[in-house]
Write a protein that holds these residues in place. Structure first.
Motif, PDB file in Angstrom:
ATOM      1  N   LEU A  26       0.825  -1.207   0.000  1.00  0.00           N
ATOM      2  CA  LEU A  26       0.000   0.000   0.000  1.00  0.00           C
ATOM      3  C   LEU A  26       0.860   1.259   0.000  1.00  0.00           C
ATOM      4  CD1 LEU A  26      -2.980  -0.767   2.424  1.00  0.00           C
ATOM      5  CD2 LEU A  26      -2.976  -0.721  -0.066  1.00  0.00           C
ATOM      6  N   LEU A  27       1.954   1.243   0.764  1.00  0.00           N
ATOM      7  CA  LEU A  27       2.863   2.387   0.799  1.00  0.00           C
ATOM      8  C   LEU A  27       3.465   2.630  -0.582  1.00  0.00           C
ATOM      9  CD1 LEU A  27       4.529   4.559   2.280  1.00  0.00           C
ATOM     10  CD2 LEU A  27       6.212   2.771   2.814  1.00  0.00           C
ATOM     11  N   THR A  28       3.868   1.560  -1.262  1.00  0.00           N
ATOM     12  CA  THR A  28       4.443   1.693  -2.599  1.00  0.00           C
ATOM     13  C   THR A  28       3.427   2.229  -3.588  1.00  0.00           C
ATOM     14  OG1 THR A  28       5.881  -0.202  -2.115  1.00  0.00           O
ATOM     15  CG2 THR A  28       5.675   0.464  -4.415  1.00  0.00           C
ATOM     16  N   VAL A  29       2.204   1.697  -3.529  1.00  0.00           N
ATOM     17  CA  VAL A  29       1.144   2.184  -4.419  1.00  0.00           C
ATOM     18  C   VAL A  29       0.853   3.648  -4.155  1.00  0.00           C
ATOM     19  CG1 VAL A  29      -1.302   1.953  -5.008  1.00  0.00           C
ATOM     20  CG2 VAL A  29       0.101  -0.087  -4.709  1.00  0.00           C
ATOM     21  N   TRP A  30       0.815   4.032  -2.888  1.00  0.00           N
ATOM     22  CA  TRP A  30       0.549   5.436  -2.528  1.00  0.00           C
ATOM     23  C   TRP A  30       1.632   6.349  -3.089  1.00  0.00           C
ATOM     24  CZ3 TRP A  30       3.358   8.930   0.523  1.00  0.00           C
ATOM     25  CH2 TRP A  30       2.689  10.117   0.822  1.00  0.00           C
ATOM     26  N   MET A  31       2.897   5.937  -2.987  1.00  0.00           N
ATOM     27  CA  MET A  31       3.989   6.760  -3.522  1.00  0.00           C
ATOM     28  C   MET A  31       3.923   6.859  -5.039  1.00  0.00           C
ATOM     29  SD  MET A  31       7.314   5.966  -1.092  1.00  0.00           S
ATOM     30  CE  MET A  31       7.258   4.166  -1.234  1.00  0.00           C
ATOM     31  N   LEU A  32       3.520   5.756  -5.690  1.00  0.00           N
ATOM     32  CA  LEU A  32       3.372   5.788  -7.142  1.00  0.00           C
ATOM     33  C   LEU A  32       2.252   6.735  -7.559  1.00  0.00           C
ATOM     34  CD1 LEU A  32       3.811   2.000  -8.019  1.00  0.00           C
ATOM     35  CD2 LEU A  32       5.365   3.845  -8.640  1.00  0.00           C
ATOM     36  N   ARG A  33       1.147   6.715  -6.808  1.00  0.00           N
ATOM     37  CA  ARG A  33       0.017   7.608  -7.118  1.00  0.00           C
ATOM     38  C   ARG A  33       0.377   9.070  -6.885  1.00  0.00           C
ATOM     39  NH1 ARG A  33      -5.093   5.389  -7.643  1.00  0.00           N
ATOM     40  NH2 ARG A  33      -6.030   7.284  -6.820  1.00  0.00           N
ATOM     41  N   LYS A  34       1.294   9.309  -5.967  1.00  0.00           N
ATOM     42  CA  LYS A  34       1.776  10.674  -5.717  1.00  0.00           C
ATOM     43  C   LYS A  34       2.842  11.092  -6.733  1.00  0.00           C
ATOM     44  CE  LYS A  34      -0.606  11.890  -2.099  1.00  0.00           C
ATOM     45  NZ  LYS A  34      -1.522  13.059  -2.132  1.00  0.00           N
ATOM     46  N   LYS A  35       3.097  10.189  -7.706  1.00  0.00           N
ATOM     47  CA  LYS A  35       4.053  10.451  -8.789  1.00  0.00           C
ATOM     48  C   LYS A  35       5.467  10.691  -8.272  1.00  0.00           C
ATOM     49  CE  LYS A  35       0.479  12.314 -11.844  1.00  0.00           C
ATOM     50  NZ  LYS A  35       0.281  11.031 -12.512  1.00  0.00           N
ATOM     51  N   ILE A  36       5.814   9.996  -7.197  1.00  0.00           N
ATOM     52  CA  ILE A  36       7.185  10.050  -6.711  1.00  0.00           C
ATOM     53  C   ILE A  36       8.063   9.219  -7.641  1.00  0.00           C
ATOM     54  CG2 ILE A  36       8.710   9.466  -4.765  1.00  0.00           C
ATOM     55  CD1 ILE A  36       6.340   9.854  -2.906  1.00  0.00           C
ATOM     56  N   ASN A  37       9.236   9.736  -7.945  1.00  0.00           N
ATOM     57  CA  ASN A  37      10.152   9.053  -8.847  1.00  0.00           C
ATOM     58  C   ASN A  37      10.434   7.629  -8.347  1.00  0.00           C
ATOM     59  OD1 ASN A  37      13.084   8.288  -9.771  1.00  0.00           O
ATOM     60  ND2 ASN A  37      12.409   9.895 -11.161  1.00  0.00           N
ATOM     61  N   VAL A  38      10.449   6.676  -9.293  1.00  0.00           N
ATOM     62  CA  VAL A  38      10.638   5.269  -8.932  1.00  0.00           C
ATOM     63  C   VAL A  38      11.963   5.056  -8.203  1.00  0.00           C
ATOM     64  CG1 VAL A  38      10.903   2.938  -9.861  1.00  0.00           C
ATOM     65  CG2 VAL A  38       9.199   4.481 -10.846  1.00  0.00           C
ATOM     66  N   ASN A  39      13.001   5.769  -8.607  1.00  0.00           N
ATOM     67  CA  ASN A  39      14.298   5.630  -7.941  1.00  0.00           C
ATOM     68  C   ASN A  39      14.221   6.045  -6.476  1.00  0.00           C
ATOM     69  OD1 ASN A  39      15.618   4.741 -10.294  1.00  0.00           O
ATOM     70  ND2 ASN A  39      15.878   6.828 -11.006  1.00  0.00           N
ATOM     71  N   TRP A  40      13.464   7.118  -6.211  1.00  0.00           N
ATOM     72  CA  TRP A  40      13.293   7.566  -4.831  1.00  0.00           C
ATOM     73  C   TRP A  40      12.474   6.556  -4.027  1.00  0.00           C
ATOM     74  CZ3 TRP A  40      16.213  10.652  -2.347  1.00  0.00           C
ATOM     75  CH2 TRP A  40      16.844  11.728  -2.985  1.00  0.00           C
ATOM     76  N   ILE A  41      11.491   5.933  -4.673  1.00  0.00           N
ATOM     77  CA  ILE A  41      10.701   4.904  -3.994  1.00  0.00           C
ATOM     78  C   ILE A  41      11.598   3.751  -3.571  1.00  0.00           C
ATOM     79  CG2 ILE A  41       8.869   3.187  -4.300  1.00  0.00           C
ATOM     80  CD1 ILE A  41       7.446   5.145  -6.125  1.00  0.00           C
ATOM     81  N   LEU A  42      12.498   3.329  -4.456  1.00  0.00           N
ATOM     82  CA  LEU A  42      13.438   2.252  -4.121  1.00  0.00           C
ATOM     83  C   LEU A  42      14.333   2.655  -2.952  1.00  0.00           C
ATOM     84  CD1 LEU A  42      14.491   1.072  -7.703  1.00  0.00           C
ATOM     85  CD2 LEU A  42      13.041  -0.146  -6.081  1.00  0.00           C
ATOM     86  N   VAL A  43      14.805   3.906  -2.975  1.00  0.00           N
ATOM     87  CA  VAL A  43      15.668   4.390  -1.884  1.00  0.00           C
ATOM     88  C   VAL A  43      14.908   4.376  -0.559  1.00  0.00           C
ATOM     89  CG1 VAL A  43      16.882   6.414  -0.975  1.00  0.00           C
ATOM     90  CG2 VAL A  43      17.150   5.783  -3.377  1.00  0.00           C
ATOM     91  N   ILE A  44      13.653   4.838  -0.580  1.00  0.00           N
ATOM     92  CA  ILE A  44      12.836   4.878   0.644  1.00  0.00           C
ATOM     93  C   ILE A  44      12.618   3.464   1.187  1.00  0.00           C
ATOM     94  CG2 ILE A  44      10.525   5.398   1.541  1.00  0.00           C
ATOM     95  CD1 ILE A  44      10.471   7.767  -0.451  1.00  0.00           C
ATOM     96  N   LEU A  45      12.277   2.526   0.309  1.00  0.00           N
ATOM     97  CA  LEU A  45      12.046   1.142   0.751  1.00  0.00           C
ATOM     98  C   LEU A  45      13.329   0.516   1.306  1.00  0.00           C
ATOM     99  CD1 LEU A  45       9.724  -0.183  -2.107  1.00  0.00           C
ATOM    100  CD2 LEU A  45       9.061   0.515   0.202  1.00  0.00           C
ATOM    101  N   ILE A  46      14.454   0.807   0.668  1.00  0.00           N
ATOM    102  CA  ILE A  46      15.742   0.288   1.164  1.00  0.00           C
ATOM    103  C   ILE A  46      16.058   0.868   2.538  1.00  0.00           C
ATOM    104  CG2 ILE A  46      18.237   0.305   0.783  1.00  0.00           C
ATOM    105  CD1 ILE A  46      17.627   0.134  -2.232  1.00  0.00           C
ATOM    106  N   CYS A  47      15.825   2.172   2.700  1.00  0.00           N
ATOM    107  CA  CYS A  47      16.084   2.819   3.991  1.00  0.00           C
ATOM    108  C   CYS A  47      15.201   2.238   5.090  1.00  0.00           C
ATOM    109  CB  CYS A  47      15.852   4.325   3.877  1.00  0.00           C
ATOM    110  SG  CYS A  47      17.090   5.192   2.891  1.00  0.00           S
ATOM    111  N   ILE A  48      13.918   1.997   4.769  1.00  0.00           N
ATOM    112  CA  ILE A  48      13.015   1.382   5.745  1.00  0.00           C
ATOM    113  C   ILE A  48      13.544   0.005   6.153  1.00  0.00           C
ATOM    114  CG2 ILE A  48      10.707   0.420   6.074  1.00  0.00           C
ATOM    115  CD1 ILE A  48       9.630   2.642   4.290  1.00  0.00           C
TER     116      ILE A  48
END
Length: 278
Positions: A246-268
């Motif tokens: 759900l967090l990933t889908v939410w970030m995608l819907r907010k049009k956050i860059n895919v690279n930043w999404i990967l960085v956020i998930l890695i940091c978590i």
């Protein structure tokens, strides 16, 4: 020579010409893909042999046709191939003296590339590919080398079949036929159904392949307390994978860059592991 003997020969494209154009488009639709014109060079490369047959080489009409087909164009290449088939039908009519305005050809391409891109991406990326992956990933995980080969074969058959049908349908149905299909609401219905099927399959894939578990275990006087089995699994089985999805889908819907999404998930993941949560 008498006036009756002066017969203007009709310029006609053969099925072989259309098929050759389709093959070029299939393999070169994204050649020299760029942000200024997107697929325009691929479009002209696919249409050029037919345009040369219709207008002749190094003629003013050929130069004008090349110029109008170097305009910005971007669509899903398989289903969107019908736009090029339709374009060839209109260019053929124009070459035979019918009242086809060049602006009309450009307008048809521009008007259809968006809707057909949406439908094509939904069918391919949101439905066909996830379904094939869902079926074959399980086989691949067991070490079955046939799985990736089957995936390539299935996708190739579907995409080549869809692309060929679409290209030929565009040419033989023409602008009126494609416009009628769009106005009938059929495309909207197909898109909605494909979106539902694709979302269902993606949900199943997420549940099967997104693995997140808490490794936090507390030692109490009365025994041990396992956060994963005693809390999360009791409340909602696979709760953590569901939350991450759900967090990933939410970030995608907010049009956050895919690279930043990967960085956020890695940091978590890193932070959660360091504190002992994961």
């Amino acid at each position: 020579m008498s006036e009756n003997n002066v017969v203007k020969r009709e310029k006609k494209l053969t099925k072989k010409d259309i098929f050759k154009s389709y093959l070029i488009w299939t393999f070169f639709s994204h050649s020299t893909y760029n942000y200024e014109r997107m697929q325009a060079t691929g479009v002209l490369h696919a249409l050029a042999p037919c345009l040369e047959k219709l207008y002749g080489k190094d003629t003013l009409e050929m130069k004008e046709a090349c110029k109008r087909h170097m305009e910005f164009f971007n669509t899903e290449p398989n289903l969107g191939g019908c736009i090029l088939g339709m374009t060839l039908a209109m260019e053929e009519q124009k070459a035979n003296g019918q009242d086809i305005d060049p602006e009309m050809i450009s307008s048809v391409k521009t008007g259809l590339m968006g809707p057909l891109a949406g439908v094509g991406d939904t069918i391919w990326q949101g439905t066909l590919s996830p379904i094939a992956l869902g079926i074959l990933l399980g086989m691949a995980q067991t070490g079955n080398f046939v799985a990736p080969i089957l995936y390539v074969i299935i996708i190739a058959i579907v995409l080549f079949g869809e692309g060929y049908w679409s290209y030929m349908k565009g040419y033989y149905s023409g602008r009126e036929g494609i416009t009628k299909i769009i106005s009938s609401g059929l495309i909207k219905t197909v898109t909605e159904k494909a979106t539902i099927v694709g979302s269902t399959v993606l949900g199943g894939l997420a549940a099967s392949y997104v693995t997140v578990k808490s490794g936090l275990v507390l030692k109490l006087s009365s025994g041990t307390f396992n956060l994963q089995t005693d809390v999360f699994d009791t409340i909602f089985l696979n709760l953590l994978p569901f939350c991450v999805t759900l967090l990933t889908v939410w970030m995608l819907r907010k049009k956050i860059n895919v690279n930043w999404i990967l960085v956020i998930l890695i940091c978590i993941g890193v932070v959660g592991t360091l504190i002992g949560f994961f």
